[in-house]
Design an enzyme around this catalytic site. Structure first.
Site, PDB file in Angstrom:
ATOM      1  N   VAL A  63     -35.908  20.775   3.438  1.00 53.43           N
ATOM      2  CA  VAL A  63     -36.569  20.810   2.039  1.00 53.43           C
ATOM      3  C   VAL A  63     -37.755  21.857   1.885  1.00 53.43           C
ATOM      4  CG1 VAL A  63     -35.905  18.539   1.256  1.00 53.43           C
ATOM      5  CG2 VAL A  63     -38.116  18.757   2.501  1.00 53.43           C
ATOM      6  N   ASN A  89     -35.353  12.315  -1.695  1.00 48.80           N
ATOM      7  CA  ASN A  89     -35.846  11.210  -0.764  1.00 48.80           C
ATOM      8  C   ASN A  89     -36.441  11.674   0.581  1.00 48.80           C
ATOM      9  OD1 ASN A  89     -35.170   8.299   0.481  1.00 48.80           O
ATOM     10  ND2 ASN A  89     -33.981   9.831   2.025  1.00 48.80           N
ATOM     11  N   SER A 141     -44.078   5.936  -2.716  1.00 42.33           N
ATOM     12  CA  SER A 141     -44.338   4.837  -1.827  1.00 42.33           C
ATOM     13  C   SER A 141     -45.540   4.121  -2.460  1.00 42.33           C
ATOM     14  CB  SER A 141     -44.727   5.231  -0.457  1.00 42.33           C
ATOM     15  OG  SER A 141     -45.380   4.111   0.184  1.00 42.33           O
ATOM     16  N   TYR A 154     -50.132  10.898   4.072  1.00 42.90           N
ATOM     17  CA  TYR A 154     -49.134  10.286   3.329  1.00 42.90           C
ATOM     18  C   TYR A 154     -49.154   9.881   1.840  1.00 42.90           C
ATOM     19  CZ  TYR A 154     -44.726   7.328   3.296  1.00 42.90           C
ATOM     20  OH  TYR A 154     -43.822   6.798   2.848  1.00 42.90           O
ATOM     21  N   ALA A 155     -50.489   9.250   2.132  1.00 45.31           N
ATOM     22  CA  ALA A 155     -51.034   8.494   0.675  1.00 45.31           C
ATOM     23  C   ALA A 155     -51.096   9.662  -0.501  1.00 45.31           C
ATOM     24  CB  ALA A 155     -52.323   7.811   0.700  1.00 45.31           C
ATOM     25  N   ALA A 156     -51.914  10.873   0.055  1.00 45.23           N
ATOM     26  CA  ALA A 156     -51.807  11.958  -0.921  1.00 45.23           C
ATOM     27  C   ALA A 156     -50.795  12.565  -1.223  1.00 45.23           C
ATOM     28  CB  ALA A 156     -52.627  12.923  -0.217  1.00 45.23           C
ATOM     29  N   SER A 157     -49.581  12.673  -0.455  1.00 45.52           N
ATOM     30  CA  SER A 157     -48.431  13.222  -0.629  1.00 45.52           C
ATOM     31  C   SER A 157     -47.522  12.507  -1.903  1.00 45.52           C
ATOM     32  CB  SER A 157     -47.469  13.534   0.575  1.00 45.52           C
ATOM     33  OG  SER A 157     -47.016  12.256   1.023  1.00 45.52           O
ATOM     34  N   LYS A 158     -47.677  10.876  -1.591  1.00 45.43           N
ATOM     35  CA  LYS A 158     -46.822  10.106  -2.275  1.00 45.43           C
ATOM     36  C   LYS A 158     -47.664   9.983  -3.642  1.00 45.43           C
ATOM     37  CE  LYS A 158     -43.472   9.404   0.429  1.00 45.43           C
ATOM     38  NZ  LYS A 158     -42.195   9.709   0.074  1.00 45.43           N
ATOM     39  N   ILE A 187     -39.851  -1.149   3.924  1.00 49.29           N
ATOM     40  CA  ILE A 187     -38.350  -1.153   4.148  1.00 49.29           C
ATOM     41  C   ILE A 187     -37.982  -1.140   5.563  1.00 49.29           C
ATOM     42  CG2 ILE A 187     -36.250  -0.164   3.189  1.00 49.29           C
ATOM     43  CD1 ILE A 187     -37.977  -1.350   0.941  1.00 49.29           C
TER      44      ILE A 187
HETATM   45  P1  NAI Z   1     -36.008   7.754   7.740  1.00 47.78           P
HETATM   46  O1  NAI Z   1     -36.957   8.279   8.674  1.00 47.78           O
HETATM   47  O2  NAI Z   1     -35.320   6.826   8.421  1.00 47.78           O
HETATM   48  O3  NAI Z   1     -35.303   9.081   7.041  1.00 47.78           O
HETATM   49  C1  NAI Z   1     -35.581  10.167   6.478  1.00 47.78           C
HETATM   50  C2  NAI Z   1     -34.686  11.143   6.376  1.00 47.78           C
HETATM   51  O4  NAI Z   1     -35.303  12.443   5.872  1.00 47.78           O
HETATM   52  C3  NAI Z   1     -34.158  11.388   8.178  1.00 47.78           C
HETATM   53  O5  NAI Z   1     -32.804  11.467   7.993  1.00 47.78           O
HETATM   54  C4  NAI Z   1     -34.982  12.786   8.232  1.00 47.78           C
HETATM   55  O6  NAI Z   1     -34.118  13.695   8.929  1.00 47.78           O
HETATM   56  C5  NAI Z   1     -34.806  13.362   6.938  1.00 47.78           C
HETATM   57  N1  NAI Z   1     -35.806  14.575   6.877  1.00 47.78           N
HETATM   58  C6  NAI Z   1     -37.455  14.558   7.171  1.00 47.78           C
HETATM   59  N2  NAI Z   1     -37.728  15.728   6.885  1.00 47.78           N
HETATM   60  C7  NAI Z   1     -36.962  16.574   6.297  1.00 47.78           C
HETATM   61  C8  NAI Z   1     -36.896  17.648   5.840  1.00 47.78           C
HETATM   62  N3  NAI Z   1     -38.033  18.663   5.898  1.00 47.78           N
HETATM   63  N4  NAI Z   1     -35.727  18.264   5.130  1.00 47.78           N
HETATM   64  C9  NAI Z   1     -34.699  17.451   5.016  1.00 47.78           C
HETATM   65  N5  NAI Z   1     -34.777  16.339   5.657  1.00 47.78           N
HETATM   66  C10 NAI Z   1     -35.700  15.775   6.081  1.00 47.78           C
HETATM   67  O7  NAI Z   1     -37.015   7.515   6.710  1.00 47.78           O
HETATM   68  P2  NAI Z   1     -36.883   6.274   5.350  1.00 47.78           P
HETATM   69  O8  NAI Z   1     -37.661   5.030   5.713  1.00 47.78           O
HETATM   70  O9  NAI Z   1     -35.271   6.320   5.097  1.00 47.78           O
HETATM   71  O10 NAI Z   1     -37.782   6.957   4.116  1.00 47.78           O
HETATM   72  C11 NAI Z   1     -37.171   7.645   3.147  1.00 47.78           C
HETATM   73  C12 NAI Z   1     -37.874   8.001   2.071  1.00 47.78           C
HETATM   74  O11 NAI Z   1     -38.620   6.676   1.696  1.00 47.78           O
HETATM   75  C13 NAI Z   1     -39.356   8.542   2.416  1.00 47.78           C
HETATM   76  O12 NAI Z   1     -39.492   9.591   1.518  1.00 47.78           O
HETATM   77  C14 NAI Z   1     -40.217   7.571   2.869  1.00 47.78           C
HETATM   78  O13 NAI Z   1     -41.576   8.037   2.684  1.00 47.78           O
HETATM   79  C15 NAI Z   1     -39.922   6.579   1.859  1.00 47.78           C
HETATM   80  N6  NAI Z   1     -40.414   5.494   1.868  1.00 47.78           N
HETATM   81  C16 NAI Z   1     -40.108   4.659   2.877  1.00 47.78           C
HETATM   82  C17 NAI Z   1     -40.531   3.217   3.286  1.00 47.78           C
HETATM   83  C18 NAI Z   1     -40.067   2.432   4.248  1.00 47.78           C
HETATM   84  O14 NAI Z   1     -40.625   1.388   4.519  1.00 47.78           O
HETATM   85  N7  NAI Z   1     -39.174   2.879   5.188  1.00 47.78           N
HETATM   86  C19 NAI Z   1     -41.452   3.043   2.459  1.00 47.78           C
HETATM   87  C20 NAI Z   1     -41.962   3.704   1.305  1.00 47.78           C
HETATM   88  C21 NAI Z   1     -41.225   4.904   1.013  1.00 47.78           C
END
Ligand code: NAI
Length: 246
Positions: A63, A89, A141, A154-158, A187
């Site tokens: 991204v 996402n 988030s 992370y907090a600043a980004s979200k 999650i």
């Molecule tokens: P995860 O780490 O399991 O999956 C994130 C996916 O994004 C991975 O497949 C990764 O390769 C991909 N990714 C990372 N950087 C990238 C980039 N520069 N370009 C393209 N793809 C990229 O994380 P999860 O837990 O599924 O999180 C998804 C979203 O939900 C994130 O934005 C995270 O901040 C947010 N989130 C997650 C929470 C949790 O408790 N797991 C809580 C609150 C928000």
């Protein structure tokens, strides 16, 4: 099948919450284009989407690479015909106390979580503006609302993601495009499984419902906001956190 004939674009769709969103939207009729910077395990997501009788196209793309994103988006429209739902996402964490945080960890989180949304949304919005329709959902988030020690980047980004969401909702409202955010709490994904049992237990105690959410809980909220059921909702942040923050 509320997304029959629609095309959804999901970033970071390979695993975790993103993979779950791809599957949920396909289960309700959408064709899916998804990108991830890691090549694996996209086959599992592709198979699941195909099992719902829907098309899936995967692109290995980051991204933060604006030129690549523009190329990918143009290709999606060529291959799948339109672009109706965007789910921003992709996201990362690089936690540390401010005093110990490396500048590169500050920049990496802002670049991916916030500037990544700018890059993808700018490319996709051009299509949606021409169509005069679309629904954009940004994954924020609860940390962007409440803050958290050890997560200033992370907090600043979200918090930034929430600001983008509210501003863009106003910018696009008269063009038939809705923009909302989902703010998940804790999650169960690779991101949170990496935490120590001690941290996980402390987090669990802060959740009134008493358990961690699953990626499907976030996907259900995304699906609602993407659908016509939410046609009168824009600029909102839907918190999916078991009651953790109020
Ligand atoms: P995860 O780490 O399991 O999956 C994130 C996916 O994004 C991975 O497949 C990764 O390769 C991909 N990714 C990372 N950087 C990238 C980039 N520069 N370009 C393209 N793809 C990229 O994380 P999860 O837990 O599924 O999180 C998804 C979203 O939900 C994130 O934005 C995270 O901040 C947010 N989130 C997650 C929470 C949790 O408790 N797991 C809580 C609150 C928000």
């Amino acid at each position: 099948m509320r997304f029959d004939g629609k095309v959804a674009f999901v970033t970071g769709g390979n695993r975790g919450i993103g993979a779950s969103i791809c599957k949920r939207l396909a289960s309700e009729g959408a064709d899916i284009a998804f990108i991830d910077r890691a090549p694996d395990p996209q086959e599992e997501v592709t198979k699941a989407v195909n099992n719902f009788g829907k098309r899936a196209i995967f692109y290995e793309a980051d991204v933060t690479d604006k030129a690549m994103i523009e190329e990918v988006v143009a290709n999606v429209v060529k291959e799948l015909g339109s672009l109706d739902i965007l789910v921003n996402n992709a996201g990362i964490t690089r936690d540390n106390l401010l005093i110990r945080m490396k500048e590169e960890d500050w920049r990496a989180v802002i670049d991916i979580n916030l500037t990544g949304i700018f890059n993808v949304t700018q490319a996709v919005a051009k299509i949606m503006l021409k169509q005069r329709s679309g629904s954009i959902i940004n994954i924020a988030s609860v940390i962007g609302i409440s803050g958290n020690a050890g997560q200033v980047n992370y907090a600043a980004s979200k918090a930034g993601v929430i600001g983008v969401t509210k501003s863009l909702a106003k910018e696009f409202a008269n063009r038939g495009i809705r923009v909302n955010a989902v703010a998940p709490g804790f999650i169960e994904t690779a991101m949170t499984k990496a935490l120590s049992e001690d941290v996980r237990e402390k987090a669990r105690q802060l959740i009134p419902l008493g358990f961690f959410g699953e990626p499907e809980d976030v996907a259900a909220a995304v699906s609602f906001l993407a659908s016509e059921d939410a046609r009168y909702i824009t600029g909102q942040v839907l918190v999916v956190d078991g009651g953790m923050i109020r």
